[in-house]
Design an enzyme around this catalytic site. Structure first.
Site, PDB file in Angstrom:
ATOM      1  N   ASN A   8      -7.356  20.670  13.109  1.00  0.00           N
ATOM      2  CA  ASN A   8      -8.309  19.563  13.027  1.00  0.00           C
ATOM      3  C   ASN A   8      -9.169  19.607  14.292  1.00  0.00           C
ATOM      4  OD1 ASN A   8      -9.655  17.101  12.843  1.00  0.00           O
ATOM      5  ND2 ASN A   8      -7.871  15.982  12.103  1.00  0.00           N
ATOM      6  N   ARG A  93     -10.077  21.681   8.999  1.00  0.00           N
ATOM      7  CA  ARG A  93     -10.866  20.502   8.664  1.00  0.00           C
ATOM      8  C   ARG A  93     -12.319  20.774   9.039  1.00  0.00           C
ATOM      9  NH1 ARG A  93     -11.613  14.982  11.984  1.00  0.00           N
ATOM     10  NH2 ARG A  93     -12.632  13.719  10.397  1.00  0.00           N
ATOM     11  N   HIS A 182     -14.549  10.918   6.668  1.00  0.00           N
ATOM     12  CA  HIS A 182     -13.170  10.400   6.691  1.00  0.00           C
ATOM     13  C   HIS A 182     -12.577  10.347   5.282  1.00  0.00           C
ATOM     14  CE1 HIS A 182     -14.280   8.138  10.625  1.00  0.00           C
ATOM     15  NE2 HIS A 182     -13.612   9.236  10.931  1.00  0.00           N
ATOM     16  N   ARG A 243     -20.659   5.839  19.310  1.00  0.00           N
ATOM     17  CA  ARG A 243     -21.758   5.959  18.353  1.00  0.00           C
ATOM     18  C   ARG A 243     -22.299   4.587  18.000  1.00  0.00           C
ATOM     19  NH1 ARG A 243     -18.494   9.560  14.092  1.00  0.00           N
ATOM     20  NH2 ARG A 243     -17.354  10.747  15.665  1.00  0.00           N
ATOM     21  N   GLU A 408      -4.157  12.678   7.671  1.00  0.00           N
ATOM     22  CA  GLU A 408      -5.158  13.654   7.252  1.00  0.00           C
ATOM     23  C   GLU A 408      -4.583  15.065   7.242  1.00  0.00           C
ATOM     24  OE1 GLU A 408      -9.376  12.076   8.871  1.00  0.00           O
ATOM     25  OE2 GLU A 408      -7.773  12.083  10.373  1.00  0.00           O
TER      26      GLU A 408
END
Length: 422
Positions: A8, A93, A182, A243, A408
């Site tokens: 990842n 990923r 996501h 962000r 994940e």
């Protein structure tokens, strides 16, 4: 027993896990490299034995701390301890699949070239993945390498949701549309929520909230994503650690102005100065905004500590700004929940996940209290004490609220295992 390595990649960290291919999949190693691009990049690895005993390995790289150099060092350590001997599949990923990729795919030379091209539209997110894929392909050339895309779950977005109100033909030609991200996390916690409710996932209306340094909300109807807060890139939507999320589209032009005193064009990834470049506005919106932009801290835990400090250790203005950042973060989250509640015509449950969603009782409390108009009744004790998969609402709530840890890497491992058992 055959193994799967899951990778990842992020802009400054790379997390990895190794699973044995059995039912259920079993984690035999986990680790990470962090602070890539800094003077010193730590490598942390935990090897898990058959009896659950753990062997912890710590190392670091100094000087050249780019993705390629540090990750190759981590692979050397894993190989030296026999962790990679039986690896038959490697899952990567990849944040942005663009219009070319939706479902997981085996990585071939032509597909790697396509992924590299996507770095131009997603330099902050795809470029690290491509660097790591190349290193892993070289080191584990015998294995089957699979790209798993963060955008895949959102392929069911309706056209009126994913289309921007911009010149249609030009957007179609250039692939400019909402993709959402996501996806693996939203899909996983949605399915887990269905299990906890003892109802079919395909019959539920859910709002899932992945809240970490990156944050997004998702509206799920009948097992499918019908709207999500992130858009063409992971910059749109909720306020995040660094962000901005949703802003007036005209503001980037002002951020580019010489009078806005932030340094100009910068490498998208600090540890890859020869990689894609981004504009000053992109740098500000992605790295210097959100919580950090308002109060100077990107970690919600530190933000809460600052705003609740009453011993004089934090200046009054810093406390005020921390409170402002926290209130903005929660307010924008509450707005998206309200939007999706309407879009779904009500919902059965709301799920908090991700680093903030799973660990910040203060954020959950603030948001749930503001949603009393939806019939949500928070169980204060459960919210404070929750660990693992937990319902944090009372028995008389109209909408149930859960905290569900995401996985994940586990979702990626299942996808890779599917290719190996075909």
């Amino acid at each position: 027993m055959p193994r799967i390595l899951i990778i990842n990649s992020g802009s400054s960290t790379v997390k990895f896990r190794v699973y044995t291919i059995e039912s259920p999949l079993k984690v035999v190693c986990k680790g990470s490299v962090s602070k890539l691009g800094s003077d010193r990049a730590p490598i942390s690895i935990t090897i898990i034995g058959g009896e659950g005993d753990e062997t912890k390995l710590e190392d670091h790289v100094e000087g050249e701390t780019d993705h390629d150099t540090v990750f190759r060092k981590a692979l050397e350590i894993l190989k030296a301890h026999g962790v990679l001997e039986k690896v038959e599949g490697v899952g990567h990923r990849v944040v942005h699949g663009g219009s070319k990729f939706r479902d997981p795919v085996i990585i071939t030379p032509s597909r790697l070239s396509d992924l590299d091209e996507l770095s131009a539209i997603a330099p902050l997110h795809n470029h690290p993945s491509v660097i790591i894929v190349r290193a892993a392909l070289e080191s584990l050339s015998h294995a089957t390498h699979v790209a798993v895309f963060d955008t895949a779950f959102h392929r069911t977005l309706p056209e009126h949701v994913y289309t921007y109100p911009l010149p249609y033909d030009a957007c179609l030609k250039n692939g400019l549309r909402k993709y959402g991200f996501h996806g693996m996390s939203h899909h996983y916690v949605g399915k887990r929520c269905a299990k906890l409710l003892n109802r079919p996932f395909e019959e539920l209306k859910l709002i899932t909230l992945h809240l970490g340094n990156g944050a997004s909300a998702c509206a799920i109807r009948n097992g499918k994503s019908i709207d999500t807060s992130m858009g063409f890139t992971p910059l749109e939507g909720l306020m995040m650690g660094t962000r901005a999320g949703d802003i007036d589209p005209a503001l980037p032009y002002h951020l580019q102005s010489d009078t806005f005193s932030v340094e100009g064009s910068t490498p998208a990834i600090k540890s890859s100065p020869k990689g894609p470049k981004i504009s000053k506005a992109e740098d500000v919106l992605n790295h210097q905004s959100g919580l950090r932009g308002v109060c100077g801290e990107s970690d919600i835990r530190k933000v809460i500590e600052m705003m609740e400090s009453d011993d004089g250790s934090v200046e009054q203005e810093k406390r005020r700004r921390a409170r402002l950042a926290f209130d903005m973060f929660c307010y924008r989250l509450e707005k998206y929940i309200g939007q999706y509640y309407v879009a779904l015509s009500g919902c059965d449950a709301i799920v908090f996940t991700g680093g903030i969603g799973e660990n910040s009782a203060k954020v959950r409390q603030t948001v749930c209290r503001a949603l009393g108009c939806l019939g949500i009744v928070l169980d204060e004790k459960q919210n404070q004490a929750c660990a693992g998969e937990t319902e944090i609402t009372t028995s008389d709530t109209r909408v149930k609220v859960f905290v569900i840890p995401t996985d994940e890497e586990g979702e990626m491992a299942k996808a890779v295992a599917g290719f190996l058992t075909q």
